[in-house]
Design a protein around this motif. Structure first.
Motif, PDB file in Angstrom:
ATOM      1  N   ALA A 160      36.685  44.708  19.590  1.00 30.42           N
ATOM      2  CA  ALA A 160      35.435  45.459  18.762  1.00 30.42           C
ATOM      3  C   ALA A 160      34.870  44.688  20.034  1.00 30.42           C
ATOM      4  CB  ALA A 160      35.399  44.220  17.387  1.00 30.42           C
ATOM      5  N   CYS A 161      34.863  42.910  20.707  1.00 29.62           N
ATOM      6  CA  CYS A 161      33.542  43.340  21.642  1.00 29.62           C
ATOM      7  C   CYS A 161      33.849  43.504  22.725  1.00 29.62           C
ATOM      8  CB  CYS A 161      34.267  41.101  21.573  1.00 29.62           C
ATOM      9  SG  CYS A 161      34.604  40.641  20.410  1.00 29.62           S
ATOM     10  N   ILE A 162      34.911  43.738  23.419  1.00 28.73           N
ATOM     11  CA  ILE A 162      34.902  44.458  24.874  1.00 28.73           C
ATOM     12  C   ILE A 162      35.414  45.926  25.216  1.00 28.73           C
ATOM     13  CG2 ILE A 162      36.255  43.844  27.378  1.00 28.73           C
ATOM     14  CD1 ILE A 162      34.718  40.970  25.758  1.00 28.73           C
ATOM     15  N   ARG A 163      35.917  46.089  24.494  1.00 29.52           N
ATOM     16  CA  ARG A 163      35.525  48.077  24.063  1.00 29.52           C
ATOM     17  C   ARG A 163      36.633  48.801  25.737  1.00 29.52           C
ATOM     18  NH1 ARG A 163      32.371  49.697  19.356  1.00 29.52           N
ATOM     19  NH2 ARG A 163      31.785  52.062  20.705  1.00 29.52           N
ATOM     20  N   LYS A 164      37.340  47.633  25.613  1.00 32.75           N
ATOM     21  CA  LYS A 164      37.616  48.449  26.833  1.00 32.75           C
ATOM     22  C   LYS A 164      39.380  48.473  26.450  1.00 32.75           C
ATOM     23  CE  LYS A 164      34.952  46.032  30.240  1.00 32.75           C
ATOM     24  NZ  LYS A 164      34.872  45.745  32.312  1.00 32.75           N
ATOM     25  N   ASP A 165      40.044  49.713  27.294  1.00 33.91           N
ATOM     26  CA  ASP A 165      41.495  49.462  27.052  1.00 33.91           C
ATOM     27  C   ASP A 165      42.476  47.911  28.162  1.00 33.91           C
ATOM     28  OD1 ASP A 165      41.803  50.376  29.609  1.00 33.91           O
ATOM     29  OD2 ASP A 165      42.820  52.096  29.503  1.00 33.91           O
ATOM     30  N   ALA A 166      43.841  47.712  28.134  1.00 32.00           N
ATOM     31  CA  ALA A 166      44.536  47.009  28.157  1.00 32.00           C
ATOM     32  C   ALA A 166      44.126  47.072  30.216  1.00 32.00           C
ATOM     33  CB  ALA A 166      45.961  47.380  27.272  1.00 32.00           C
ATOM     34  N   ASN A 167      43.630  48.072  30.546  1.00 29.75           N
ATOM     35  CA  ASN A 167      43.925  48.390  31.763  1.00 29.75           C
ATOM     36  C   ASN A 167      42.304  47.840  32.319  1.00 29.75           C
ATOM     37  OD1 ASN A 167      46.651  48.677  32.415  1.00 29.75           O
ATOM     38  ND2 ASN A 167      46.044  50.901  31.678  1.00 29.75           N
ATOM     39  N   GLU A 168      41.547  47.284  31.519  1.00 30.13           N
ATOM     40  CA  GLU A 168      40.147  47.057  31.689  1.00 30.13           C
ATOM     41  C   GLU A 168      39.244  48.840  31.968  1.00 30.13           C
ATOM     42  OE1 GLU A 168      38.696  43.131  33.821  1.00 30.13           O
ATOM     43  OE2 GLU A 168      41.107  42.871  33.691  1.00 30.13           O
ATOM     44  N   TYR A 169      39.435  50.246  31.457  1.00 30.62           N
ATOM     45  CA  TYR A 169      38.717  50.885  31.708  1.00 30.62           C
ATOM     46  C   TYR A 169      38.288  51.202  29.731  1.00 30.62           C
ATOM     47  CZ  TYR A 169      38.179  55.384  31.417  1.00 30.62           C
ATOM     48  OH  TYR A 169      37.356  56.702  31.134  1.00 30.62           O
ATOM     49  N   PRO A 170      36.700  51.768  30.399  1.00 32.07           N
ATOM     50  CA  PRO A 170      36.556  51.969  31.264  1.00 32.07           C
ATOM     51  C   PRO A 170      35.112  50.501  31.950  1.00 32.07           C
ATOM     52  CG  PRO A 170      34.665  52.544  29.595  1.00 32.07           C
ATOM     53  CD  PRO A 170      36.432  51.696  28.739  1.00 32.07           C
ATOM     54  N   ASP A 171      34.620  50.917  33.056  1.00 29.83           N
ATOM     55  CA  ASP A 171      34.505  49.572  33.669  1.00 29.83           C
ATOM     56  C   ASP A 171      33.357  48.487  32.860  1.00 29.83           C
ATOM     57  OD1 ASP A 171      36.069  49.999  36.003  1.00 29.83           O
ATOM     58  OD2 ASP A 171      34.437  50.529  37.123  1.00 29.83           O
ATOM     59  N   ASN A 172      32.120  49.357  31.955  1.00 30.90           N
ATOM     60  CA  ASN A 172      30.960  48.820  31.710  1.00 30.90           C
ATOM     61  C   ASN A 172      31.527  48.828  30.194  1.00 30.90           C
ATOM     62  OD1 ASN A 172      29.758  48.282  33.972  1.00 30.90           O
ATOM     63  ND2 ASN A 172      28.993  50.601  34.081  1.00 30.90           N
ATOM     64  N   GLY A 173      32.684  49.402  29.780  1.00 35.31           N
ATOM     65  CA  GLY A 173      32.541  49.175  28.088  1.00 35.31           C
ATOM     66  C   GLY A 173      32.710  51.134  27.419  1.00 35.31           C
ATOM     67  N   PHE A 174      32.586  51.017  26.023  1.00 39.70           N
ATOM     68  CA  PHE A 174      33.086  52.702  25.674  1.00 39.70           C
ATOM     69  C   PHE A 174      32.077  51.807  24.364  1.00 39.70           C
ATOM     70  CE2 PHE A 174      34.178  54.645  22.036  1.00 39.70           C
ATOM     71  CZ  PHE A 174      33.729  55.879  22.978  1.00 39.70           C
ATOM     72  N   GLN A 175      30.406  52.926  25.061  1.00 33.57           N
ATOM     73  CA  GLN A 175      29.866  52.661  24.384  1.00 33.57           C
ATOM     74  C   GLN A 175      29.043  51.375  23.906  1.00 33.57           C
ATOM     75  OE1 GLN A 175      30.044  57.561  21.942  1.00 33.57           O
ATOM     76  NE2 GLN A 175      29.846  55.942  21.096  1.00 33.57           N
ATOM     77  N   MET A 176      28.839  50.652  24.457  1.00 38.58           N
ATOM     78  CA  MET A 176      28.653  48.848  24.590  1.00 38.58           C
ATOM     79  C   MET A 176      26.967  48.176  23.264  1.00 38.58           C
ATOM     80  SD  MET A 176      31.282  47.750  26.084  1.00 38.58           S
ATOM     81  CE  MET A 176      30.184  45.723  25.921  1.00 38.58           C
ATOM     82  N   GLU A 177      26.786  49.435  23.266  1.00 38.40           N
ATOM     83  CA  GLU A 177      25.505  49.035  22.149  1.00 38.40           C
ATOM     84  C   GLU A 177      25.871  49.139  20.985  1.00 38.40           C
ATOM     85  OE1 GLU A 177      25.839  53.753  22.720  1.00 38.40           O
ATOM     86  OE2 GLU A 177      26.058  52.109  23.336  1.00 38.40           O
ATOM     87  N   ASN A 178      27.353  49.475  20.471  1.00 39.34           N
ATOM     88  CA  ASN A 178      28.050  49.191  19.253  1.00 39.34           C
ATOM     89  C   ASN A 178      28.791  48.401  19.527  1.00 39.34           C
ATOM     90  OD1 ASN A 178      26.747  50.599  17.363  1.00 39.34           O
ATOM     91  ND2 ASN A 178      27.237  52.568  18.777  1.00 39.34           N
ATOM     92  N   ALA A 179      29.127  47.265  20.414  1.00 36.86           N
ATOM     93  CA  ALA A 179      29.926  46.043  20.311  1.00 36.86           C
ATOM     94  C   ALA A 179      29.599  45.302  19.559  1.00 36.86           C
ATOM     95  CB  ALA A 179      30.441  45.755  22.046  1.00 36.86           C
ATOM     96  N   LEU A 180      30.993  44.894  18.991  1.00 38.21           N
ATOM     97  CA  LEU A 180      29.988  43.088  18.543  1.00 38.21           C
ATOM     98  C   LEU A 180      30.375  41.891  18.977  1.00 38.21           C
ATOM     99  CD1 LEU A 180      32.481  43.483  15.275  1.00 38.21           C
ATOM    100  CD2 LEU A 180      30.228  44.502  15.527  1.00 38.21           C
ATOM    101  N   SER A 181      29.448  41.199  18.636  1.00 39.87           N
ATOM    102  CA  SER A 181      30.309  40.081  19.215  1.00 39.87           C
ATOM    103  C   SER A 181      31.400  38.924  19.039  1.00 39.87           C
ATOM    104  CB  SER A 181      28.607  38.432  19.370  1.00 39.87           C
ATOM    105  OG  SER A 181      29.034  38.483  17.830  1.00 39.87           O
ATOM    106  N   ARG A 182      32.123  38.506  19.625  1.00 38.66           N
ATOM    107  CA  ARG A 182      32.814  37.526  19.468  1.00 38.66           C
ATOM    108  C   ARG A 182      32.832  36.657  17.984  1.00 38.66           C
ATOM    109  NH1 ARG A 182      35.989  35.191  25.091  1.00 38.66           N
ATOM    110  NH2 ARG A 182      34.413  36.630  26.444  1.00 38.66           N
ATOM    111  N   GLU A 183      31.392  36.054  18.149  1.00 36.65           N
ATOM    112  CA  GLU A 183      31.416  35.788  16.424  1.00 36.65           C
ATOM    113  C   GLU A 183      31.679  36.617  15.516  1.00 36.65           C
ATOM    114  OE1 GLU A 183      27.908  33.030  13.254  1.00 36.65           O
ATOM    115  OE2 GLU A 183      28.014  32.857  16.533  1.00 36.65           O
ATOM    116  N   GLU A 184      30.732  37.127  15.711  1.00 39.62           N
ATOM    117  CA  GLU A 184      30.730  38.575  14.765  1.00 39.62           C
ATOM    118  C   GLU A 184      32.171  39.574  14.169  1.00 39.62           C
ATOM    119  OE1 GLU A 184      25.616  40.422  15.279  1.00 39.62           O
ATOM    120  OE2 GLU A 184      28.035  41.413  16.568  1.00 39.62           O
TER     121      GLU A 184
END
Length: 547
Positions: free
Chosen positions: A459-483
């Protein structure tokens, strides 16, 4: 000197006795902690007192320790404490059954699927062979497999292996024969794949159910074993409440019986399957609310899954220009069901993946709910929503219930299904959150892993366990950690009508909480998935401790 020492010792002992008599006795006192209360101001406390399964005080170390004396005391050693995690969408018995079937999650080829199935069959000599977890999108050849190999390996034993999402499966010839499925069989809302005029073994959506019905029913003892195995797995991940998203009648009654006998402890919010038995036993009698089992909703399927192209889209699939997917029932059916639930005081929760399915159900909800309300009807998944339909969530107080790990599981191939434009409106959690100020989060286990920290990370980081993709997947729709934390606790509780008893660590609420070995709110993102649950508490009772 000795007499003076004895006098001082006596004074000290008397003081201790006096102090303890003046302190209020509680069952459990936790101190030296970082307690994320998830209250209205998202405050952080240091200590908490618990009595009779409820929180009686939360605050600073000195304030709590000076006022309360615990029969049991926990020094949290500055580790973080969170409200017990709520999985807002999962399949309880389904997780338990995975411990007794072929585990195909993570298989990298059809050949590996066959190898694991053979290994399972060698250890389990009789009956149907069932399994779940394969995903052809992860294989070098990304097309559906064919049953020929299964027919050769298992000519006299029925086999049914479900895709990871449960909306597609492959059956061998023996299974198809027992289910009376042949080249002339037709299912509304389902597909039986044919290749060169022959059955390939691939079944999609309602066609899968037809073969599942041929499998002998589980005995009650088998279901108990599966539920208890699933409970243990969930407690080990900090889960204290499960929203079971398709609860069959026999399972609902069994869970109730196991709660009554105290065999089962985990709390369950049941979304009933819309069977006639469930309507007779529950809908006609109003919501069924017990301490650990709450039944006040029904679960429906508007369409299938994106991975198997069963999700219903407004326009054809990008990688299949002649095909739009499936509606699993027509709008008239859903409208009649919605009216009946509304009259009976039940919540309606509907699986909607494709934008066409979301549009149909949002319009039906809107017609029945008629604007502002507190019915808390939910769209489960809300995976692809056309922007023109978003306002219907807000106007009718419809709650989006999503599973963030779907985004990070699907991101490798989702654009192939949807195209570059439509993918921008998929897995849009931040957009959905802004509509009504809350979003509930779940795993959809066993479709995905049952670990809620993977939900949090996706929800927050939007990456897989291998930290792909580098900048996250469609990060404009990531949630904050609090959210994200709220989505797994208080917002999930709100979506269940349970916010007055759980979802935050506040006075008079149930003492459901989890202690972690790292603070997921502050650590580097790369460390989130390595975080471990130290202990899980339900109603103030320890139900899991890490060895």
């Amino acid at each position: 000197m000795k007499n003076k020492f004895n006098s001082l010792l006596a004074i000290f002992c008397l003081s201790a006795i006096f102090y303890s008599c003046q302190s209020e006795q509680v069952d459990l006192l936790i101190h030296n902690a970082t307690i994320y209360t998830v209250d209205g101001s998202f405050s952080i406390a240091e200590a908490m007192a618990i009595k009779d399964g409820e929180i009686v005080a939360v605050g600073a170390n000195n304030a709590i320790k000076n006022k309360y004396a615990g029969k049991n005391t926990i020094d949290a050693e500055l580790n973080p404490v969170f409200p017990g995690f709520i999985d807002a969408h999962c399949h309880f018995l389904g997780l338990g059954n995975t411990f007794f079937t072929v585990d195909l999650v993570g298989t990298k080829s059809w050949e590996e699927v066959l190898s694991k199935t053979l290994e399972f069959a060698d250890k389990n000599k009789e009956g149907w062979i069932t399994g779940r977890g394969w995903d052809h999108n992860d294989w070098p050849t990304k097309s559906f497999p064919n049953k020929k190999s299964l027919d050769s390996l298992f000519p006299n034993r029925p086999v049914l292996l479900s895709r990871v999402d449960g909306h597609a499966a492959i059956a061998n010839q023996k299974a198809l024969e027992l289910a009376k499925v042949d080249v002339n069989t037709f299912f509304e809302g389902g597909i039986i794949e044919m290749v060169d005029g022959n059955l390939s073994g691939i079944l999609i959506d309602n066609a899968v159910d037809s073969v599942r019905k041929a499998i002998p029913e589980q005995t009650q003892n088998m279901m108990k074993k599966a539920l208890l195995a699933a409970e243990g797995a969930c407690f080990s991940k900090g889960l204290t409440t499960l929203d079971d998203a398709y609860l069959e009648n026999a399972v609902a009654h069994l869970i109730n019986e196991m709660h009554t006998s105290n065999e089962l402890k985990i709390k369950v919010y049941g979304m009933l399957s819309p069977s006639e038995e469930n309507k007779t036993d529950f809908l006609k009698n109003g919501p069924y609310l017990k301490d650990k089992l709450s039944i006040r909703s029904f679960k429906y399927f508007a369409d299938g899954a994106l991975g198997s192209r069963g999700a219903r889209l407004n326009k054809p699939y990008h990688d299949d220009p002649q095909y739009k997917g499936l509606f699993l029932n027509d709008s008239l059916y859903f409208m009649e069901e919605a009216k009946a639930l509304n009259s009976g005081g039940y919540q309606m929760n509907t699986h909607c993946i494709g934008d066409a399915a979301n549009r149909m159900m949002l319009k039906i909800y809107a017609e029945v709910l008629k604007g502002t309300n507190d019915k808390r009807w939910r769209i489960e998944h809300a995976q692809v929503v056309d922007p023109v339909d978003l306002s219907l969530f807000k106007k009718n107080n419809i709650i989006p219930s999503v599973q963030p790990t779907h985004a990070t599981s699907d991101m490798y191939w989702a654009e192939n299904r949807l195209g570059a434009k439509r993918i921008q409106h998929a897995y849009a959690y931040k957009t959905l959150l802004k509509l009504n100020g809350l979003i509930s989060l779940g795993t959809d286990f066993p479709v995905e892993d049952h670990d809620p920290l993977k939900t949090f990370y996706a929800a927050c980081i939007r990456k897989d366990a291998n930290e792909y993709p580098d900048n996250g997947f469609q990060m404009e729709n990531a949630l904050s950690r609090e959210e994200a934390l709220k989505g797994m606790t208080i917002w999930a509780a709100i979506s269940n009508f349970e916010e007055t008893e759980k979802g935050s660590l506040e006075v008079e609420k149930k003492a459901d909480f989890v202690i972690l070995d790292q603070d997921i709110m502050t650590i580097d993102p790369s460390k989130i998935l390595s975080t471990k649950v130290l202990s899980t508490y339900l109603d103030g009772e320890e139900v899991y401790r890490k060895n």
